[in-house]
Enzyme design. Structure first.
Site, mmCIF file in Angstrom:
data_model
loop_
_atom_site.group_PDB
_atom_site.id
_atom_site.type_symbol
_atom_site.label_atom_id
_atom_site.label_comp_id
_atom_site.label_asym_id
_atom_site.label_seq_id
_atom_site.Cartn_x
_atom_site.Cartn_y
_atom_site.Cartn_z
ATOM 1 N N ASP A 9 3.285 0.259 -3.985
ATOM 2 C CA ASP A 9 2.463 -0.639 -4.318
ATOM 3 C C ASP A 9 3.510 -1.977 -4.045
ATOM 4 O OD1 ASP A 9 1.029 -3.072 -5.203
ATOM 5 O OD2 ASP A 9 -0.178 -1.687 -6.939
ATOM 6 N N ILE A 13 5.379 -4.481 -9.916
ATOM 7 C CA ILE A 13 4.882 -4.642 -11.244
ATOM 8 C C ILE A 13 4.065 -5.767 -11.490
ATOM 9 C CG2 ILE A 13 5.513 -4.677 -13.942
ATOM 10 C CD1 ILE A 13 8.615 -4.071 -12.831
ATOM 11 N N HIS A 14 2.753 -5.209 -11.839
ATOM 12 C CA HIS A 14 1.729 -6.107 -11.840
ATOM 13 C C HIS A 14 0.762 -5.725 -13.027
ATOM 14 C CE1 HIS A 14 -0.975 -3.692 -9.445
ATOM 15 N NE2 HIS A 14 0.038 -3.609 -8.914
ATOM 16 N N GLY A 15 -0.375 -6.183 -13.099
ATOM 17 C CA GLY A 15 -1.362 -5.827 -14.142
ATOM 18 C C GLY A 15 -1.887 -4.573 -14.244
#
Length: 161
Positions: A9, A13-15
């Site tokens: 991805d 680091i995300h939602g």
């Protein structure tokens, strides 16, 4: 080291990682495996700053990830590995990281990329790395969120390229 999930991805680091994946597959540590992030102090700070406060976060190169994975000191550590692209994942695997399954999450579109799915676009180098990973017997599954149906990414890739 016990890997709870290996994810590609390019948002790192995300939602989705924070609210879905880390809750479903808890880990002691989130490790962003990226030369670019690991080598850029400002970017590293920004990427890691959004990690949950109860989870340690770090950023390392694929080569260092291989050394860390092999280190007995981390034998009981659970970790979520997040890669920005399949090439660095292949480098980590070649450096000794044992991966059986990969969650292909998101790779943004750019002019030099082929649009494979709504969330995944690839370069010819990415395609080559995905094929090399599949040739090593690593399962590649397309799945944005844990509640989404998992799809065979290589079948989708083969249909598009």
């Amino acid at each position: 080291m016990k890997i709870t999930v290996t994810r590609i991805d390019d948002r790192y680091i995300h939602g989705q990682v924070l609210t879905k994946w880390i809750k479903l597959l808890p880990a002691d540590r989130i490790i962003v495996v990226s030369k670019e992030v690991a080598d850029d102090p400002m970017r590293k700070t920004l990427v890691l700053s959004v990690a949950p406060s109860n989870v340690k976060a770090s950023a390392v190169s694929p080569e260092k990830m291989g050394r860390v994975f092999q280190n007995p000191k981390y034998e009981d550590t659970t970790a979520m590995l997040i890669f920005g692209n399949p090439t660095e994942l292949l480098e980590a695997v070649n450096a000794g990281v044992e991966v059986k399954k990969v969650n292909v999450g998101g790779m943004r579109f750019a002019p030099d990329k082929i649009h494979v799915t709504e969330s995944v676009s690839v370069t010819p180098e990415d395609v080559k790395a995905f094929r090399a990973l599949a040739d090593k017997g690593i399962s590649l599954d397309l799945q944005q969120l844990p509640g989404d149906a998992s799809k065979d990414f290589m079948k989708i890739l083969d249909d598009k390229s």
